[in-house]
Design a protein around this motif. Structure first.
Motif, short mmCIF file in Angstrom:
data_model
loop_
_atom_site.label_atom_id
_atom_site.label_comp_id
_atom_site.label_asym_id
_atom_site.label_seq_id
_atom_site.Cartn_x
_atom_site.Cartn_y
_atom_site.Cartn_z
N ALA A 78 2.04 0.59 -1.58
CA ALA A 78 1.85 -0.74 -2.16
C ALA A 78 0.77 -1.51 -1.43
O ALA A 78 -0.09 -2.16 -2.04
CB ALA A 78 3.18 -1.51 -2.11
N VAL A 79 0.77 -1.43 -0.10
CA VAL A 79 -0.25 -2.11 0.70
C VAL A 79 -1.63 -1.57 0.38
O VAL A 79 -2.60 -2.33 0.23
CB VAL A 79 0.05 -1.95 2.22
CG1 VAL A 79 -1.14 -2.40 3.05
CG2 VAL A 79 1.29 -2.76 2.59
N VAL A 82 -2.77 -2.92 -3.03
CA VAL A 82 -3.18 -4.32 -2.92
C VAL A 82 -4.54 -4.42 -2.23
O VAL A 82 -5.42 -5.19 -2.65
CB VAL A 82 -2.12 -5.14 -2.16
CG1 VAL A 82 -2.65 -6.54 -1.85
CG2 VAL A 82 -0.83 -5.24 -2.97
N TYR A 83 -4.74 -3.61 -1.19
CA TYR A 83 -6.00 -3.61 -0.45
C TYR A 83 -7.19 -3.26 -1.34
O TYR A 83 -8.18 -4.00 -1.39
CB TYR A 83 -5.91 -2.64 0.72
CG TYR A 83 -7.24 -2.32 1.39
CD1 TYR A 83 -7.88 -3.28 2.17
CD2 TYR A 83 -7.84 -1.08 1.22
CE1 TYR A 83 -9.10 -3.01 2.76
CE2 TYR A 83 -9.06 -0.80 1.81
CZ TYR A 83 -9.68 -1.76 2.59
OH TYR A 83 -10.90 -1.48 3.16
N GLY A 85 -7.22 -3.27 -4.53
CA GLY A 85 -7.28 -4.22 -5.62
C GLY A 85 -8.03 -5.48 -5.24
O GLY A 85 -8.88 -5.98 -5.98
N VAL A 86 -7.74 -6.01 -4.04
CA VAL A 86 -8.43 -7.21 -3.56
C VAL A 86 -9.91 -6.92 -3.35
O VAL A 86 -10.77 -7.73 -3.72
CB VAL A 86 -7.78 -7.71 -2.25
CG1 VAL A 86 -8.63 -8.80 -1.60
CG2 VAL A 86 -6.38 -8.24 -2.52
N SER A 189 -7.13 -7.01 -10.48
CA SER A 189 -5.86 -7.70 -10.75
C SER A 189 -4.75 -6.70 -11.08
O SER A 189 -3.60 -6.87 -10.63
CB SER A 189 -6.03 -8.68 -11.92
OG SER A 189 -6.98 -9.67 -11.60
N VAL A 192 -3.67 -4.98 -7.78
CA VAL A 192 -2.87 -5.89 -6.95
C VAL A 192 -1.49 -6.06 -7.57
O VAL A 192 -0.46 -6.03 -6.88
CB VAL A 192 -3.56 -7.26 -6.79
CG1 VAL A 192 -2.62 -8.26 -6.14
CG2 VAL A 192 -4.82 -7.11 -5.94
N GLY A 195 0.57 -3.01 -6.92
CA GLY A 195 0.97 -2.96 -5.53
C GLY A 195 2.12 -3.92 -5.23
O GLY A 195 3.09 -3.54 -4.58
N VAL A 196 2.01 -5.15 -5.71
CA VAL A 196 3.06 -6.14 -5.47
C VAL A 196 4.36 -5.73 -6.16
O VAL A 196 5.44 -5.83 -5.57
CB VAL A 196 2.60 -7.54 -5.98
CG1 VAL A 196 3.76 -8.53 -5.94
CG2 VAL A 196 1.44 -8.05 -5.14
#
Length: 202
Positions: A78-79, A82-83, A85-86, A189, A192, A195-196
């Motif tokens: 997940a991290v 998100v990484y 994705g950002v 988006s 992320v 991931g969230v």
């Protein structure tokens, strides 16, 4: 025969369900071209083999029985989602439309991105571990288990190879590249969000 059909059906459904691997291959194919997209697909397929290998060695059974270990793997994935994705969302670099295949991402970089996306993808972890622990029988020969794993890997390469070929088509790619910032925001988006969602899922 029932076991073979079950593995084949589960694999096909898992492969075509949209996820981080799909978003990554689409983005890289559009922005960097066919070669980069195909190398990303190779990386995705190689990542599947990692999951198959540790599952066949018995670690998959440990993951299936250890909530803590599976949670740690899920959070790491997940991290990572998100990484990337950002990073994708914040990417403001204007790429030159290059339909001759020159890439802004090295071949090794494309392979690494595809590989890590699937190695750290909880969806792939769950798919492989569940298939080998719930569908494949304990009396299934090792060579047959290896065959299933190879099929899973090749199925991923086949599907994502087609995705790369489609999204790197000259006209489509030119149109997408004109809207690359919107593409980056959209895919960023999605990554992320995935991931969230995975990180918060119980």
């Amino acid at each position: 025969m029932t076991e073979i059909l079950a593995v084949a059906l589960i694999t096909v459904l898992a492969v075509i369900s949209p996820g981080a691997d799909f978003a990554m291959v689409v983005r890289n194919s559009c922005l960097y071209g066919r070669r980069t997209g195909l190398l990303g697909a190779v990386g995705v397929a190689a990542g599947v083999l990692v999951h198959v290998t540790y599952t066949m060695l018995g670690v998959g059974l440990l993951i299936a029985s250890s909530t803590t270990l599976f949670t740690a793997i899920k959070l790491a994935g997940a991290v990572y989602l998100v990484y990337i994705g950002v990073r994708t969302f914040l990417d403001r670099g204007e790429l030159t439309v290059d339909l001759d295949g020159k890439s802004g991402l090295s071949g090794l970089g494309a392979l690494r991105t595809g590989f890590l996306t699937n190695v750290l993808n909880p969806k792939t972890t769950l798919f492989v571990v569940s298939t080998f622990t719930q569908v494949v029988g304990p009396d299934t020969a090792l060579w047959q288990q290896a065959g299933y794993g190879l099929f899973m890997s090749l199925a991923h390469f086949g599907w994502f190879g087609l995705v790369a070929l489609f999204f790197s088509h000259a006209r489509l790619r030119t149109a997408v590249l004109r809207r690359q910032k919107a593409l980056n925001r959209g895919i960023g988006s999605v990554l992320v969000g995935l991931g969230v969602t995975l990180g918060l899922a119980r």
